[in-house]
Design an enzyme around this catalytic site. Sequence first.
Site, PDB file in Angstrom:
ATOM      1  N   CYS A   6       0.838  -1.217   0.000  1.00  0.00           N
ATOM      2  CA  CYS A   6       0.000   0.000   0.000  1.00  0.00           C
ATOM      3  C   CYS A   6       0.869   1.262   0.000  1.00  0.00           C
ATOM      4  O   CYS A   6       0.552   2.247  -0.677  1.00  0.00           O
ATOM      5  CB  CYS A   6      -0.924   0.022   1.217  1.00  0.00           C
ATOM      6  SG  CYS A   6      -2.087  -1.346   1.261  1.00  0.00           S
TER       7      CYS A   6
HETATM    8  C1  BEZ Z   1       0.487  -4.616   1.861  1.00  0.00           C
HETATM    9  O1  BEZ Z   1       0.180  -3.482   1.518  1.00  0.00           O
HETATM   10  O2  BEZ Z   1       1.656  -5.008   1.792  1.00  0.00           O
HETATM   11  C2  BEZ Z   1      -0.574  -5.546   2.370  1.00  0.00           C
HETATM   12  C3  BEZ Z   1      -1.709  -5.051   2.965  1.00  0.00           C
HETATM   13  C4  BEZ Z   1      -2.691  -5.916   3.419  1.00  0.00           C
HETATM   14  C5  BEZ Z   1      -2.517  -7.282   3.271  1.00  0.00           C
HETATM   15  C6  BEZ Z   1      -1.380  -7.774   2.650  1.00  0.00           C
HETATM   16  C7  BEZ Z   1      -0.405  -6.904   2.182  1.00  0.00           C
END
Ligand code: BEZ
Length: 219
Positions: A45
């Site tokens: 994210c």
């Molecule tokens: C991420 O942004 O790395 C992430 C967010 C939620 C679940 C899995 C990965």
Amino acid sequence: MTLRINDVAPDFTAETTQGSLRFHEWIGDGWAVLFSHPKNFTPVCTTELGTMAGLESEFRKRNVKIIGISVDPVESHGKWKDDIRTATGYDVEYPLIGDRDLNVAKLYDMLPAAAGASSEGRTPADNATVRSVYVIGPDKKIKLILTYPMTTGRNFHEIIRAIDSIQLTAKHQVATPANWQQGDDVIITAAVSNEDAIARFGSFDTVLPYLRKTKQPTA
Ligand code: BEZ
């Protein structure tokens, strides 16, 4: 009910990092991209939000406003921006919705199917938005829907490419072929007769009776 292309994008009021807004009013006469991410302070994210910050001027050039959303509170979005700048070098200047009550997430079908069979069995992870993208036109209708899993960061250049195609269609009644890029030849839609095609585009190639190509219109 599931949202589909050509549905009117649901209107809503939401708290954002730039204050409260009413979605349709915020879109105004232009275009909008509403995109969700699962959770603040997570790796994929962080790269996505920074990438969108870096591309904001490209969206603006196309008269497209961008807005992010997750179920994290607005205060958390504010704190996360420092990390995004550190990781990517970009300042998030577009608004981020803090959808604490899942109102927008539910309206836009951004929640994953519950891990358990019943909706009562939902865990906090089930209530994190997946990676959705909605492109909305000036008529407030949905033009594109995309959904990616939690672990796959999106290619936002593809969203810009699709917007370029959608805006070309809106203006010139042309479609774009697979892997089209700006400047490549375009396809004349079936709604345009051969006579009209000559009048509009000057010339075209008939590859197949139903596949007519011409230079990308510039004006
Ligand atoms: C991420 O942004 O790395 C992430 C967010 C939620 C679940 C899995 C990965």
